[in-house]
Every structure is written in C-alpha cells, then in structure tokens.
Design an enzyme around this catalytic site. Sequence first.
Site, PDB file in Angstrom:
ATOM      1  N   GLU A  97     154.979 -10.476  18.594  1.00 55.16           N
ATOM      2  CA  GLU A  97     154.904 -12.162  18.838  1.00 55.16           C
ATOM      3  C   GLU A  97     156.148 -13.012  18.065  1.00 55.16           C
ATOM      4  O   GLU A  97     156.059 -12.967  16.815  1.00 55.16           O
ATOM      5  CB  GLU A  97     153.467 -12.807  18.155  1.00 55.16           C
ATOM      6  N   GLU A 103     143.532 -19.816  20.552  1.00 54.87           N
ATOM      7  CA  GLU A 103     143.964 -19.739  19.135  1.00 54.87           C
ATOM      8  C   GLU A 103     144.341 -21.065  18.833  1.00 54.87           C
ATOM      9  O   GLU A 103     145.685 -21.275  18.341  1.00 54.87           O
ATOM     10  CB  GLU A 103     145.142 -18.440  19.006  1.00 54.87           C
TER      11      GLU A 103
HETATM   12  O1  LIG Z   1     150.112 -17.430  14.278  1.00 56.96           O
HETATM   13  C1  LIG Z   1     149.725 -16.964  15.503  1.00 56.96           C
HETATM   14  O2  LIG Z   1     150.126 -17.761  16.538  1.00 56.96           O
HETATM   15  C2  LIG Z   1     149.224 -15.507  15.547  1.00 56.96           C
HETATM   16  O3  LIG Z   1     148.889 -15.357  16.667  1.00 56.96           O
HETATM   17  C3  LIG Z   1     149.389 -14.643  14.303  1.00 56.96           C
HETATM   18  O4  LIG Z   1     148.521 -13.665  14.637  1.00 56.96           O
HETATM   19  C4  LIG Z   1     149.310 -15.320  13.217  1.00 56.96           C
HETATM   20  O5  LIG Z   1     149.300 -14.672  12.362  1.00 56.96           O
HETATM   21 MG   LIG Z   2     149.487 -16.406  18.140  1.00 61.84          MG
END
Ligand SMILES: O=C(O)C(=O)[C@H](O)CO
Ligand SMILES: [Mg+2]
EC number: 5.3.1.22
Length: 257
Positions: free
Chosen positions: A143, A241
């Site tokens: 990521e 998220e």
């Molecule tokens: O912060 C983010 O976007 C994530 O997906 C990670 O898992 C951060 O730790």
């Molecule tokens: Mg993330």
Amino acid sequence: MPRFAANLTLLFTELPFLERYAAAAEAGFKGVECLFPYEWAPTVLAECLREHDLRQVLFNLPAGDWGAGDRGLAALPDREAEFRDGVARALAYTEALDCPRVNCLAGIPAAGADPEHCFETLVHNLRYAADRLVEQGREVTVEPINTRVDIPGFFLATSDQALAAITAADRPNLRLQYDLYHAWVMGEAVAASLSRLRPHIGHVQFADAPGRHQPGSGEMPLAELFARLDQIGYQGWVSAEYRPLGHTRDSLGWLPV
Ligand SMILES: O=C(O)C(=O)[C@H](O)CO
Ligand SMILES: [Mg+2]
C-alpha cells in the site's frame, strides 16, 4: 456496486473492538478488516466472524512499534529478522481467520538511509512474505500511503513507487492495495489510475478527502469512483477506512442497503 467491507479499527469505535463485528454485520457489511489483529487470540476473532457470518478480508503484517513511530518494517534494512518473525505471526491469523490477504507496510526509513538499499530490502522482504503466504494460498498487498498529511517519510508515497517494488519482487501473489484517499491526497488522477492499475489491484480502500471522513464530507467523487470500479471489472473488496464524523451508523448513508 462494489463489495464493501468495514475497517473495524476506524469504524464503530463507539464500541469495544470485539463488539464491532456485530455492529458491522447489523449495518449490512459482509466483510471486515482491521489494522492489527494481534492483541486478540486467533480463535477469539474466528468465533466473532463465525457468529456474525462475516469474512475477514485483510489485516496488516506486524508493523513494528507503532507507539514509537514505526509504520511498517519492509523497507528498513536493519529490521529483516523482525519482519520475518512478523510474517510467521501473521500466518497463524490468516489460517485461523481464513483471510485471503495481508497488507505489507513499507515503513519510514531512518533519516539518511540509502533509498536504493531500502528498495532492495523491500523487494527482498516482499519476496519472503509472498513465498510464505503463497503456501497457504494467500496474497500480499503493498500500500502506498500519502506523505503529505498522514505519514510523512513513508517509503512508498505513490502508486508507481509501489508498483515498481511489486514488479521488481516478481511474485504472482503480490498485489497493489489501492487506497483512493491516499492517492487523491498525493494528487493522483484517481479515476484514470484505477483503469491503468486494474491488473495489479488486489484490494481497495476509501475515505473522503480532505479529513479522511465518510463519503460526502470532502471533495472526492466517491460515487463515481465506485462506479468506475464496476466499469473496469474490479470484483474484489472495497473497504471503508475512514474516521466517521459523528456516530458510525450515521456515517453509512453511502452503503447500499
Ligand atoms: O493507513 C492506511 O491507509 C492503511 O490502510 C494502513 O493499514 C495503515 O496502517
Ligand atoms: Mg489504507
């Protein structure tokens, strides 16, 4: 419409962690993810999933000492043994939770660290993780995270940087974790990137920007981006998220019922 999952580290924080599974299921989610599952026994989490008929879709590999400022280990040359221990730890959870993928965070190299050495370390560690996880039939995602607001100094700030590491590591179960929020904050042309990066994307996350709150709180065209995911034939999970403004249940207007 995409298959939406709830990130239980950021959503439903009105409740203790283990009670968030019930809340997610009640809200209509079929999938959940979290940043780090490691403070709970795998059997406890597996029971929460079973009880609420939920799928664990992702969690992160151990990322070092979060409280001390670590944000991942994979690109840190002096932490390879710790990285490998973390992979072993994660494998117990992928198996118990039948989780199809783990996310690998590159981390924040020390000031003055040689970027080429960090990149080589990252590639080496990605190969190691991918080769261990493939034995269970799992994927590893990488990521990129924005360095403008959330994690200054993070080693992989853009999709192309993450893709370069994935390409160099050259393992079939290594995929890109495309977080729409981070890409937007970095100024990426997100809709066009989704089409271009589609063959590499293994997992998607979102929040609105600025602020990292629910859809509608910022300036991102998230409904259009969800439609774009359908248009390009992405069939994986798309995880919320974000940090809800107000109560989580009042932030879910975007979730199709
Ligand atoms: O912060 C983010 O976007 C994530 O997906 C990670 O898992 C951060 O730790
Ligand atoms: Mg993330």
